[in-house]
Design an enzyme around this catalytic site. Structure first.
Site, PDB file in Angstrom:
ATOM      1  N   HIS A 145     -43.550  -2.054  12.971  1.00  6.03           N
ATOM      2  CA  HIS A 145     -43.782  -3.142  12.010  1.00  6.03           C
ATOM      3  C   HIS A 145     -44.490  -2.669  10.775  1.00  6.03           C
ATOM      4  O   HIS A 145     -44.270  -3.148   9.676  1.00  6.03           O
ATOM      5  CB  HIS A 145     -44.627  -4.227  12.658  1.00  6.03           C
ATOM      6  CG  HIS A 145     -43.805  -5.125  13.463  1.00  6.03           C
ATOM      7  ND1 HIS A 145     -42.964  -6.023  12.883  1.00  6.03           N
ATOM      8  CD2 HIS A 145     -43.640  -5.218  14.776  1.00  6.03           C
ATOM      9  CE1 HIS A 145     -42.330  -6.643  13.836  1.00  6.03           C
ATOM     10  NE2 HIS A 145     -42.699  -6.174  14.991  1.00  6.03           N
TER      11      HIS A 145
ATOM     12  N   GLU B 160     -15.937  -5.926  19.848  1.00  7.77           N
ATOM     13  CA  GLU B 160     -17.046  -5.060  20.250  1.00  7.77           C
ATOM     14  C   GLU B 160     -16.935  -4.597  21.698  1.00  7.77           C
ATOM     15  O   GLU B 160     -17.857  -4.007  22.245  1.00  7.77           O
ATOM     16  CB  GLU B 160     -18.407  -5.714  19.972  1.00  7.77           C
ATOM     17  CG  GLU B 160     -18.476  -7.207  20.123  1.00  7.77           C
ATOM     18  CD  GLU B 160     -19.788  -7.833  19.643  1.00  7.77           C
ATOM     19  OE1 GLU B 160     -20.649  -7.126  19.109  1.00  7.77           O
ATOM     20  OE2 GLU B 160     -19.932  -9.048  19.819  1.00  7.77           O
TER      21      GLU B 160
ATOM     22  N   ASP C 124     -22.332  -2.740  19.509  1.00  5.58           N
ATOM     23  CA  ASP C 124     -21.874  -2.898  20.887  1.00  5.58           C
ATOM     24  C   ASP C 124     -20.650  -2.056  21.188  1.00  5.58           C
ATOM     25  O   ASP C 124     -20.539  -1.498  22.275  1.00  5.58           O
ATOM     26  CB  ASP C 124     -21.572  -4.374  21.180  1.00  5.58           C
ATOM     27  CG  ASP C 124     -22.834  -5.119  21.569  1.00  5.58           C
ATOM     28  OD1 ASP C 124     -23.596  -4.575  22.385  1.00  5.58           O
ATOM     29  OD2 ASP C 124     -23.071  -6.221  21.035  1.00  5.58           O
TER      30      ASP C 124
ATOM     31  N   CYS D  24     -19.572  -5.123  11.003  1.00  9.13           N
ATOM     32  CA  CYS D  24     -20.883  -5.742  10.794  1.00  9.13           C
ATOM     33  C   CYS D  24     -21.985  -5.104  11.642  1.00  9.13           C
ATOM     34  O   CYS D  24     -23.083  -5.610  11.701  1.00  9.13           O
ATOM     35  CB  CYS D  24     -20.822  -7.248  11.033  1.00  9.13           C
ATOM     36  SG  CYS D  24     -20.441  -7.684  12.726  1.00  9.13           S
TER      37      CYS D  24
HETATM   38  C1  PEP Z   1     -22.809  -5.417  16.907  1.00  7.17           C
HETATM   39  O1  PEP Z   1     -22.742  -5.383  18.134  1.00  7.17           O
HETATM   40  O2  PEP Z   1     -22.454  -4.475  16.170  1.00  7.17           O
HETATM   41  C2  PEP Z   1     -23.321  -6.617  16.224  1.00  7.17           C
HETATM   42  C3  PEP Z   1     -23.256  -6.733  14.927  1.00  7.17           C
HETATM   43  O3  PEP Z   1     -23.903  -7.565  16.985  1.00  7.17           O
HETATM   44  P1  PEP Z   1     -25.357  -7.458  17.648  1.00  7.17           P
HETATM   45  O4  PEP Z   1     -26.018  -6.235  17.097  1.00  7.17           O
HETATM   46  O5  PEP Z   1     -26.067  -8.718  17.320  1.00  7.17           O
HETATM   47  O6  PEP Z   1     -25.024  -7.357  19.112  1.00  7.17           O
HETATM   48 MG    MG Z   2     -22.895  -7.220  19.241  1.00  5.21          MG
END
Ligand code: PEP
Ligand code: MG
Length: 602
Positions: free
Chosen positions: A204, A446, A470, A517
């Site tokens: 943090h 994912e 993921d 993402c």
């Molecule tokens: C991912 O798995 O890349 C994703 C964007 O979702 P999270 O990190 O929330 O599982």
């Molecule tokens: Mg994910």
């Protein structure tokens, strides 16, 4: 303060290495803080699951250090005190007692508060319990609990706080440890940068330093022994270097480096509000990932073209109860309105895995990543799912809202989720609630099975978004939260690149866009490869947007495609890594020198 040695005896050009925690270069006098300050605690909320994990780690580390400390004391006590050694044994036992240990971790998780405060709450609960005990001896043992917690607290806070108000001139602070709370007290005018002996990039303290734009290097061993107040320091928060008493030549090198970095930063900042168009006019979208409403301003400040991923777990984890439809609706509507006319992609609840909530009743199991999480959880807990879908649909009347289902592993889940969505739409229409009837519905890719079925899934979706965090975890069988295999968590693994390519091709064949993402999207080192693989949109931590946009604007689609074609030919991660690194160092040297640090700051 120990008196300074004669200036002639000062070390010169001595280099210390640590972990770069907050980007930037500063040059100035050192101020070394001794760690004999009393512990003072403040409360602050954790806004992401990552922060919770960091906080739990901090707590565990502090307990481990306390255990070591007590064991060392125990070994060193003289014969005459041996009869009191049991107190230290008792302290060691208290350290692992549920009352303190488990209770603190639970409080961090469920109340989403910092370790210091959670520990204090656990102690408070223990005080209440002990106060009800009749036996005066046992009753008084609460003192041991308090003593042990003080030790843990000291390790958590580094024996701070230091009174920042005492600083009269701008300095580079050198301190054993700095709690995030102390960091908030640093006035930027007085603290030009700081060096700690403990900590990590994702602590943090580091995150706060980044947002305050105070350069920092952490985990510099023995910094407070090597450095004395009054020494001149160069602090390079980009590569984690500290130079003690630099000579004129060294100073000149860093003055130049600082100048180049600041020019680069300025240039990056300028392009953040321009469209992400390549030199050969290929338009892409650079979007922000957010976890709660308050981050929208940051996304806009950094030039986000929209929100590519709104992780919606926060409102479900924040309270000890489920949020109501109205609460969710208000939240989603605000985000949609603040971002309008840019779009907002809201992901339905991805609870489970590494994200838990005490009030949602289900057994996490031994391997929660493979358990009842995300869409699986929602398809089981229909009421929770429907409530969220109603709120998202209702918010769609107030902006450009899109919906996205996480962790899809096959067609049936999409069919089921879409059927429920259609039912909810009918219900809302009957009740007269306005909503966007053709709100786009996307799927997160994912899970490897979804990659294999991408051609079929593409027919059921308006867009794809690849969750590489993921996808890498499941494709390479590497637990994303396990530091023992963290070095094997490789975004440029040939299997991962092929999977991305397969999903992009399937999406494009069906005429839908494909986004990425996961964290991979926000690392500028990967931007050209992803573009070249055909990814249409990149969604990331807001701080990474300016650098990624700059790369897009300085690259051509033609070269990116060539780049990706080459990268796809290699069979090992090392080969891909050295190819990508080599090309990037040549093609985008300044990005390579500074860009990754700027983008990965948070
Ligand atoms: C991912 O798995 O890349 C994703 C964007 O979702 P999270 O990190 O929330 O599982
Ligand atoms: Mg994910």
């Amino acid at each position: 303060m120990t008196p300074l040695a004669a200036r002639e005896t000062w070390p010169q050009n001595k280099v210390l290495k640590g972990i770069p925690a907050s980007p930037g270069i500063v040059i100035g006098p050192a101020h070394v803080v001794s760690d004999k300050y009393k512990v003072q605690i403040n409360r602050y909320y954790l806004t992401s699951d990552k922060q919770i994990a960091v906080e739990i780690d901090r707590f565990r580390d502090a307990v481990a250090l306390t255990r070591e400390e007590i064991s060392t004391i125990k070994k060193s006590i003289t014969d005459e005190f041996q009869e009191h050694a049991y107190i230290l044994d008792a302290h060691l036992l208290i350290l692992q007692d549920k009352l303190l240990y488990d209770a603190t971790i639970r409080t961090i998780q469920y109340e989403r508060i910092n370790a210091e405060w959670a520990l204090q709450e656990a102690v408070h609960q223990a005080q209440i319990l002990f106060s009800k005990i009749a036996d005066p001896y046992i009753k008084s043992r609460i003192q041991d609990v308090e003593d042990v917690s003080q030790r843990v607290l000291r390790h958590l806070t580094g024996g701070n706080p230091f009174d920042f108000g005492k600083l009269t001139e701008p300095v580079i602070l050198v301190i054993h440890d700095l709690s995030p709370v102390d960091t908030t007290q640093m006035s930027v005018a007085k603290v030009k940068g700081f060096i700690t002996e403990t900590g990590g990039k994702t602590s943090h303290t580091a995150i706060m330093a980044q947002s305050l734009e105070i350069p920092a290097v952490v985990a510099v061993e023995k910094a407070s022994q090597e450095i004395a107040t009054g020494y001149t320091l160069i602090l390079d928060g980009l590569n984690g270097t500290v130079v003690i008493n630099p000579d004129a030549k060294m100073l000149d090198i860093y003055v130049q480096r600082k100048k180049k970095f600041e020019e680069f930063k300025l240039d990056v900042g300028k392009s953040s509000f321009l469209p992400a168009i390549t030199l050969d006019e290929h338009q892409t979208q650079v979007l922000a990932n957010i976890e709660f409403q308050e981050e929208v301003d940051l996304a806009l400040d950094y030039g986000a073209d929209g929100i590519g991923l709104y992780r919606t777990e926060f409102l479900f984890l924040r309270h000890q109860r489920l949020p109501t439809e109205e609460e969710l609706f208000e939240d989603y509507r605000s985000v949609a309105q603040m971002m309008r006319p840019k779009r907002v992609t809201i992901r339905t609840l991805d609870i489970g895995g590494d994200k838990f909530a005490s009030h949602l009743e289900y057994a996490p199991g031994i391997n929660p990543a493979l358990g009842l999480r995300a869409i699986r959880f929602c398809l089981k807990e229909r009421t929770i799912f429907r409530t969220q879908l109603r709120a998202i649909l209702r918010a769609s009347a107030y902006g450009q809202v899109r919906l996205m289902f996480p962790l899809i592993s096959g067609i049936q889940e999409v069919t089921d989720a879409r059927r429920i969505l259609a039912e909810v739409q009918e219900e809302l229409a009957r009740e007269g609630h306005p909503f966007q009837p053709d709100m786009p519905v996307g799927l997160m890719i994912e899970v490897p099975s979804a990659v294999m079925l991408a051609d079929l899934l593409a027919k059921e979706a308006d867009f794809f978004s690849i969750g590489t965090n993921d996808l890498i975890q499941y494709a390479l069988a590497i637990d994303r939260g396990n530091k023992h295999v963290a070095n094997m968590y490789q975004p440029l693994h040939p299997a991962v690149l092929r999977m991305i390519k397969q999903v992009v091709d399937a999406g494009h064949a069906a005429g839908i866009t494909v986004a990425v993402c996961g964290e991979m999207a926000g690392d500028p080192l990967y931007t050209p490869v992803l573009l070249g693989l055909g990814v249409d949109e990149l969604s990331m931590n807001a701080l990474a947007i300016p650098v990624v946009k700059r790369i897009v604007r300085h690259a051509s689609m033609e070269e990116a495609q060539e780049f990706a074609r080459h990268a796809l030919q290699y069979g090992t991660v090392d080969e891909v890594n050295s190819y990508v690194t080599g090309i990037m160092a040549k093609r985008f040297p300044e990005v390579f020198m500074f860009g990754r640090e700027l983008a990965s700051a948070a």
